[in-house]
Design an enzyme around this catalytic site. Sequence first.
Site, PDB file in Angstrom:
ATOM      1  N   HIS A  29      46.877  34.301  44.242  1.00 52.82           N
ATOM      2  CA  HIS A  29      48.266  33.901  44.018  1.00 52.82           C
ATOM      3  C   HIS A  29      49.154  35.092  43.671  1.00 52.82           C
ATOM      4  O   HIS A  29      48.681  36.196  43.356  1.00 52.82           O
ATOM      5  CB  HIS A  29      48.359  32.832  42.925  1.00 52.82           C
ATOM      6  CG  HIS A  29      48.022  33.307  41.550  1.00 52.82           C
ATOM      7  ND1 HIS A  29      48.884  34.030  40.762  1.00 52.82           N
ATOM      8  CD2 HIS A  29      46.903  33.121  40.798  1.00 52.82           C
ATOM      9  CE1 HIS A  29      48.325  34.291  39.593  1.00 52.82           C
ATOM     10  NE2 HIS A  29      47.111  33.753  39.584  1.00 52.82           N
ATOM     11  N   ASN A  33      44.846  38.235  41.745  1.00 55.06           N
ATOM     12  CA  ASN A  33      46.281  38.524  41.701  1.00 55.06           C
ATOM     13  C   ASN A  33      46.701  39.404  42.874  1.00 55.06           C
ATOM     14  O   ASN A  33      46.012  40.373  43.217  1.00 55.06           O
ATOM     15  CB  ASN A  33      46.642  39.268  40.412  1.00 55.06           C
ATOM     16  CG  ASN A  33      46.637  38.387  39.168  1.00 55.06           C
ATOM     17  OD1 ASN A  33      46.947  38.848  38.078  1.00 55.06           O
ATOM     18  ND2 ASN A  33      46.270  37.128  39.313  1.00 55.06           N
ATOM     19  N   TYR A  62      47.634  29.278  27.162  1.00 54.32           N
ATOM     20  CA  TYR A  62      48.747  29.599  28.050  1.00 54.32           C
ATOM     21  C   TYR A  62      49.073  28.385  28.912  1.00 54.32           C
ATOM     22  O   TYR A  62      48.264  27.491  29.129  1.00 54.32           O
ATOM     23  CB  TYR A  62      48.411  30.794  28.956  1.00 54.32           C
ATOM     24  CG  TYR A  62      47.131  30.619  29.744  1.00 54.32           C
ATOM     25  CD1 TYR A  62      47.105  29.866  30.916  1.00 54.32           C
ATOM     26  CD2 TYR A  62      45.938  31.195  29.307  1.00 54.32           C
ATOM     27  CE1 TYR A  62      45.945  29.685  31.631  1.00 54.32           C
ATOM     28  CE2 TYR A  62      44.768  31.015  30.026  1.00 54.32           C
ATOM     29  CZ  TYR A  62      44.769  30.264  31.181  1.00 54.32           C
ATOM     30  OH  TYR A  62      43.614  30.078  31.876  1.00 54.32           O
ATOM     31  N   CYS A  70      41.685  34.658  38.286  1.00 54.22           N
ATOM     32  CA  CYS A  70      42.226  34.534  39.640  1.00 54.22           C
ATOM     33  C   CYS A  70      42.299  35.888  40.326  1.00 54.22           C
ATOM     34  O   CYS A  70      42.094  36.941  39.715  1.00 54.22           O
ATOM     35  CB  CYS A  70      43.621  33.908  39.592  1.00 54.22           C
ATOM     36  SG  CYS A  70      43.611  32.159  39.143  1.00 54.22           S
ATOM     37  N   SER A 121      36.900  25.846  39.593  1.00 58.82           N
ATOM     38  CA  SER A 121      36.955  26.368  38.233  1.00 58.82           C
ATOM     39  C   SER A 121      38.251  27.123  37.981  1.00 58.82           C
ATOM     40  O   SER A 121      38.315  28.000  37.111  1.00 58.82           O
ATOM     41  CB  SER A 121      35.736  27.263  37.949  1.00 58.82           C
ATOM     42  OG  SER A 121      35.607  28.281  38.918  1.00 58.82           O
ATOM     43  N   GLY A 122      39.301  26.773  38.740  1.00 60.60           N
ATOM     44  CA  GLY A 122      40.637  27.277  38.459  1.00 60.60           C
ATOM     45  C   GLY A 122      41.015  28.574  39.120  1.00 60.60           C
ATOM     46  O   GLY A 122      42.004  29.199  38.735  1.00 60.60           O
TER      47      GLY A 122
END
Length: 426
Positions: free
Chosen positions: A303, A323, A285, A321, A298-299
């Site tokens: 968000h 969300n 993606y 993440c 680590s990303g």
Amino acid sequence: MTAGTAAGCSESGLTDGKDAVQLALTPSDGTGALRPDSAIGIAAQHGTIEDVTVSTKGNDVEGELSADRSHWKSRWTLDPGAKYKVTVTALGKDGKTQTVSSHFTTAKVKSSQKLESAVEAPDPKETVGVGMPIILNFEREVADKAAVERALEVRSSKPVEGAWHWFSNQRVVFRPMKYWPRHTNVSLRAHLSGVRAAKSLYGTGNELLNFRVGDEHIVKASAKSHQMYVKKNGKTVRHIPVSMGMGGVTKYTTTDGNHLTMDKEDVVVMDSSTVGCGPGCPGYYKETVYSAVRISDSGEYVHSAPWSVGSQGYDNVSHGCVNASPSNARWFLNFAYRGDPVKITGTSRILEPDNGWGFWQMNWKDWVKGSALKQTMMSGPQGMTPAPAAPAVPPAPVAPSPSASTSKSPATNTAPDAPGQKPEAG
């Protein structure tokens, strides 16, 4: 070391000198190419040191005077390639003053011998969260970590106990034992000029950083309840339904533990190539997200995720993440400082202490072990001093033998130590 001495005059002529002050200065007058990590020393016999003046075009020279005023020593190392003039005035037991001077120069440092440093965080004059670390990076490897650590001074407007921890030969981090008190002014004074960090490797510049701790923001989020709660100065100010990592594989599992907010960005491009899944890879993606607050290397971000609003508060469907809805994510972006604690629970993937700013994952005992000096320090408005040792825990009472008295002793309770990359898509 050479001594500069002079005798005063009495009404009847020269005294016998036994009560006249005698001064000894180090380095001696005329010394050249002195190693920058040398110290300026002054000793007075038969009198007291009344005034010390050090003249140089470099950094100011701070010194410490002994309680009896008989000795003075510079506190920090000296600038390389600098000229110094030391002038000392002392008062003898005979009531006469004597003034002695010494001139010397320090050795120059070649470009190949210079150690450069840079503060990674926080930024100058930044208002930060209560968990904010002080991170200092060096461009070359430090061999004498103790010498460097002794040159690092943290001052705070409120008393704070803290310690440095080396994560590598080129990275050292300071954090308090407990979170910074809110509304605290903090400064880092890195007296690195002249510090011998390794053989033929010297610091050539000092660092001065001032920042301020803002309100206390504490964030707690659960992957099991799918809820995030935000507190300001102890009061809950926002309840946010969230969706976290879907799991199945490690990279899609949100890390569990004590995070800190690291960066805030309006727009972030999430690219699975940064975690080893490029174009053509199943699950590849590359997408743009908004209102992103980073919490690891680590990303992981908190968000905006309009596509998962239906799952937020009910299910975990992200790539790792946290969300949130567009309105909640925008609110959190505007609210958060860098350095705010974000505690995430309910997942099987533990946050590593060196993953981003996961420094609060390490308990205090292990944190202090990473100090070259192996000690905690008390920071205050005037500087740093070693923290007093914790009182020893008294031994637990020994159970009486059957033949002993049956009278009971109070129990003794002891407690364990208190705990102290590139983006991927969420």
